[in-house]
Design a protein around this motif. Structure first.
Motif, short mmCIF file in Angstrom:
data_model
loop_
_atom_site.label_atom_id
_atom_site.label_comp_id
_atom_site.label_asym_id
_atom_site.label_seq_id
_atom_site.Cartn_x
_atom_site.Cartn_y
_atom_site.Cartn_z
N LYS A 109 0.83 -1.20 0.00
CA LYS A 109 0.00 0.00 0.00
C LYS A 109 0.87 1.26 0.00
N ASP A 110 2.05 1.15 0.60
CA ASP A 110 2.97 2.30 0.63
C ASP A 110 3.44 2.69 -0.76
N CYS A 111 3.31 1.79 -1.73
CA CYS A 111 3.74 2.08 -3.10
C CYS A 111 2.77 3.02 -3.82
N PHE A 112 1.58 3.20 -3.26
CA PHE A 112 0.51 3.92 -3.95
C PHE A 112 0.33 5.30 -3.31
N VAL A 113 0.35 6.32 -4.13
CA VAL A 113 0.11 7.69 -3.68
C VAL A 113 -1.06 8.24 -4.48
N ARG A 114 -2.12 8.65 -3.79
CA ARG A 114 -3.29 9.17 -4.49
C ARG A 114 -3.01 10.57 -5.00
N ILE A 115 -3.46 10.84 -6.21
CA ILE A 115 -3.26 12.14 -6.87
C ILE A 115 -4.52 12.97 -6.71
N ASP A 116 -4.35 14.19 -6.19
CA ASP A 116 -5.50 15.08 -6.01
C ASP A 116 -5.96 15.64 -7.35
#
Length: 850
Positions: A708-715
């Motif tokens: 899950k740490d690999c994923f960064v949500r984009i605003d």
């Protein structure tokens, strides 16, 4: 002569000698090629990787199975989830006549193979083809699966999930074939392993499996390991033969510094016709049936039909003479001949010349087929050219009569003919006959008819109760096959069907357009009770004909309700929830790419089934796989693009239903404001399982978190935020959820999650995703040409070389200024040089004397 002229002549001579040497060398090479051509033609070879496909090129290879083998055998090395696909049309059933044989024989799909090892939990051979009925996938999927038997080296084999009782020795060579049993259900084939029946393939609606990109792959070999199983060595499968084409004759050729595995073509192409002629062809209608398809295992483009011939039998002919002008639109009519004294004459003039009374007549009127019916007779032949040899073309003749039922053909003097008749009543219900004398419809056997109707009614009820039959957008009710219930003199697969029905909200009748045999279905837009009747139209556009109030009528969508003998069927349909069409569950649909710094806007929604008013939302994440991979041991399975795209929509849907059934969890989700945190959690959980971490394992929770740490949500993009502002790290991607677009300003992978739902129905959710990969920089690939190896190009090369040398000489001549001296000038100049030399010598002598 001037020194410049000497150099020029030397240069010209050198150039001509060079051209001569080049020409001699090349002509010598051409002579060798001609000698080689004079020998027996050799088989063409094709790259093994052009015949089979895999996402990992290392999966497909070849090796010598035994040390003393002279050639190599195709070898597929499969780790978990690896698969090898045959992406070409594949013949399942065809007819052939061996040289010298009196009759043709049905031929069936066959595959010879062996396991080098059993490093798999499951290994499956999956075959996809046209289906006999409409279904969600628009295809038939049949599978043979081998599993390891606990406590034994033998294998357990399943056919479509049904276990075959006897265990199979893992070390044995194996031959998988199909066959048919007379009277079996339409589209059902026996599956034989080493000539022993191990199960059945069902719902196969064509004599060949057609490859369709992103929809249907005729043959796939896939290796699976159980969830959480430790990573093991590759499972290795040897392929010896596929439909008579050898794969144990592979040769290695050098291409630069690489070894290329080549397969010699040693099997001729075949003709496949997709249905059997049930009761002859129709006189007076265009010959538009039974279009033959040429199928070759090898990727050859020149194997084709070069000749279509026909002969319509006439007793006046003394020899069979084929006409080569046959077209698919050709009309076959009655043929006329003349009978005089028991002799048949082709022309009236010939009959007159006999001096006897004669009678003009037709074959149709005077000849009865073996069923006692009037008929003419037609022979059709197709010549197929095969280009499997380097310097030779071979041909083989196939006959249309091979694809006719025995009751629809006849042998006359060693030639097979298909009946030509005048039956034009179109398709008919098997159990309903016409009583022309009493002008009514007759059910020959009422008990059998009632049983047939009851069986079909039960089959409809099963469809209605299944999870695939629902109500809403893209929802259909798929009707079972009518092959055993409706027939035609020109084959079931040539029929078109019309469903006449009454919907729940209206008693007025509606009808569909003409539907193909495997697309008989109704769109389901409302819940409730449906009634329907079905009729069929044949390939010559003849509809069913039945009596109504003593009059023979052509069945249509209006009068069908008044013909009592045609059965009425019914079913009740209910709303079953929402889902995503299986076709969009393919890995190829779950991936896309984008140029670095380019704009991505290629997300397309999958087909959502069962919603009356679909709503949608989208979220973008960037993925940094190194965050997970950098923590791994050297031998651990890394998070890769193939792993990221391995999670199916169906498994996501299953997990969503489980989670949303828990009210406490649902309340927590709703606090988040959207469902994307739920989808990400489900997604990374499936990634962990795909990486071999069992849910019961102690490290499963930590693995999920690491992933899950690999994923960064984009605003969402905010035009007021600039590079110097705090939120620029995600704003720079310019994510627009409405257009599902963003800019790939970082070299990483991205994922778009889609959320589909019904308004005011919080638990009716489904999700989809697409992984977007930044394209690799283009590599320049310098390919060594083999143009000069072609002897046909040698003459061109010689002339080109001569032209090049002559061009150089012309340039030299233009650069060197020609001399204006005459021969007298040259001689005078020479005398002056002699005098000067003599004077100089005299002066020297005088000086010495002093």
């Amino acid at each position: 002569m001037k020194k410049t002229n000497k150099k020029l002549i030397t240069l010209l001579l050198s150039g001509m000698l060079g051209v001569a040497a080049l020409g001699v060398g090349l002509m010598k090479t051409d002579v060798v090629s001609a000698e080689e051509t004079a020998t027996t033609p050799t088989a063409k070879t094709y790259k093994l990787v052009d015949i089979f496909s895999s996402s990992d090129s290392s999966v497909i290879d070849a090796e010598k199975k035994n040390a003393d083998d002279t050639a190599e055998t195709a070898k597929f090395s499969l780790s978990k989830g690896d698969k090898v696909e045959f992406r070409r049309n594949l013949a399942l059933k065809w007819f052939d006549k061996a040289e010298g044989a009196s009759e043709e024989q049905a031929q069936y799909f066959s595959m010879k193979f062996a396991f080098k090892n059993t490093n798999f939990d499951e290994l499956s051979i999956v075959m996809e083809s046209e289906s006999t009925t409409a279904n969600e996938e628009s295809k038939a999927v049949n599978k043979v699966t081998f599993t390891k038997t606990e406590g034994s080296e033998d294998l357990t084999v399943f056919v479509n999930g049904v276990e075959y009782a006897t265990k199979i020795a893992a070390t044995d060579d194996m031959t998988l074939t199909l066959s048919e049993t007379s009277g079996a259900e339409y589209g059902t084939y026996n599956v034989l392993l080493n000539n022993t029946k191990i199960g059945e393939f069902t719902n196969i609606g064509a004599n060949y499996a057609a490859y369709t990109k992103d929809k249907m792959v005729p043959l796939t070999i896939i290796s699976e390991k159980k969830e959480g199983a430790a990573t093991a060595a590759d499972a290795v499968v040897y392929l010896y033969e596929l439909n008579n084409q050898s794969f144990d004759n592979i040769v290695t050729e050098k291409s630069g510094d690489k070894d290329v595995k080549k397969v010699p073509d040693d099997a001729a192409p075949v003709i496949v016709i997709n249905d059997k002629i049930a009761d002859g062809l129709l006189i007076g209608t265009a010959f538009a049936y039974y279009a033959p398809t040429v199928i070759d295992v090898m990727p050859s483009s020149d194997s084709k039909i070069t000749k279509r011939e026909f002969y319509q039998w006439n007793p006046a002919d003394t020899a069979v003479t084929y006409n080569t002008e046959m077209k698919s639109s050709h009309y076959f009519m009655d043929t006329t001949y003349y009978l005089a004294g028991g002799t048949a004459y082709a022309t009236e003039e010939a009959a007159k010349a006999s001096g006897q009374a004669y009678t003009p007549t037709t074959v149709y009127k005077t000849n009865l087929n073996e069923n006692g019916e009037n008929a003419e007779y037609l022979s059709v032949k197709y010549t197929v050219q095969d280009d499997s040899m380097e310097d030779a073309k071979t041909t083989k003749v196939y006959e249309l009569a091979w694809y006719a039922e025995d009751s629809a053909k006849e042998d006359k003097n060693g030639t097979d003919y298909v009946y030509l008749n005048k039956k034009n009543e179109g398709a008919y219900y098997t159990y309903i006959a016409l009583d022309d004398a009493n002008r009514k419809n007759v059910v020959a056997d009422q008990a059998d008819f009632d049983t047939a109707v009851a069986n079909y009614q039960a089959a409809l009820a099963n469809v209605a109760e299944s999870s695939t039959a629902s109500v809403g957008s893209n929802s259909y009710f798929n009707f079972p096959s009518l092959a055993w219930f409706i027939n035609d003199n020109n084959g079931y697969r040539n029929l078109k069907f019309v469903i006449c029905y009454k919907s729940p909200s209206s008693t007025s009748t509606k009808s569909t357009s003409l539907l193909e045999y495997n697309k008989i279905r109704l769109s389901m837009t409302e819940e409730g009770y449906y009634e329907c009747k079905i009729y069929a139209v044949d390939a010559a556009n003849n509809s069913m004909k039945y009596y109504l109030d003593g009059e023979l009528v052509t069945v249509n969508s209006t009068n069908i309700w008044d013909i009592e003998e045609i059965p009425t069927f019914s079913y009740t349909i209910t709303r079953k929830g929402v889902s995503i069409k299986t076709d969009n569950d393919l890995a190829s649909k779950r991936t896309d790419d984008v140029e670095f710094n380019g704009k991505y806007s290629g997300f397309s929604d999958p087909t959502v089934i069962g919603m009356s008013s679909k709503k949608s939302a989208y979220a973008l994440y960037k993925i940094d796989t190194s965050i997970y991979n950098d923590k791994l041991d050297a031998n651990a399975t890394q998070l890769s693009h193939s792993i990221l795209t391995s999670v199916t929509y169906a498994t996501i849907k299953t997990e969503i239903d489980k989670r949303l059934a828990n009210q406490d969890e649902l309340n927590e989700i709703l606090k988040e404001g959207d469902y994307f945190s739920l989808y990400l959690d489900i997604y990374v959980e499936r990634l962990a399982i795909a990486l071999g971490i069992n849910k019961d394992h102690a490290k499963f929770a930590q693995t999920k978190q690491d992933l899950k740490d690999c994923f960064v949500r984009i605003d969402a993009y905010d035009s007021s935020i600039t590079e110097n502002d705090l939120g620029w790290d995600t704003n720079k991607f310019k994510w627009n959820a409405s257009s599902k677009s963003f800019e790939a300003v970082e070299r990483c992978e991205y994922i778009i999650f889609a959320d589909y739902y019904e308004k005011d129905l919080a638990t009716q959710r489904i999700a989809a995703y697409k992984v977007i990969e930044v394209e690799a920089e283009e590599d320049v690939n310098y390919i060594k040409t083999k143009w000069i190896d072609n002897k046909d190009n040698v003459t061109s090369l010689i002339l080109f070389s001569i032209a090049g040398v002559m061009f150089v000489m012309i340039i030299i001549l233009l650069l060197v200024k020609p001399s204006e001296e005459t021969l007298d000038d040259v001689e005078e100049e020479a005398d002056e040089k002699k005098d000067k030399k003599k004077n100089k010598k005299n002066k020297k002598n005088k000086k010495n004397r002093k």
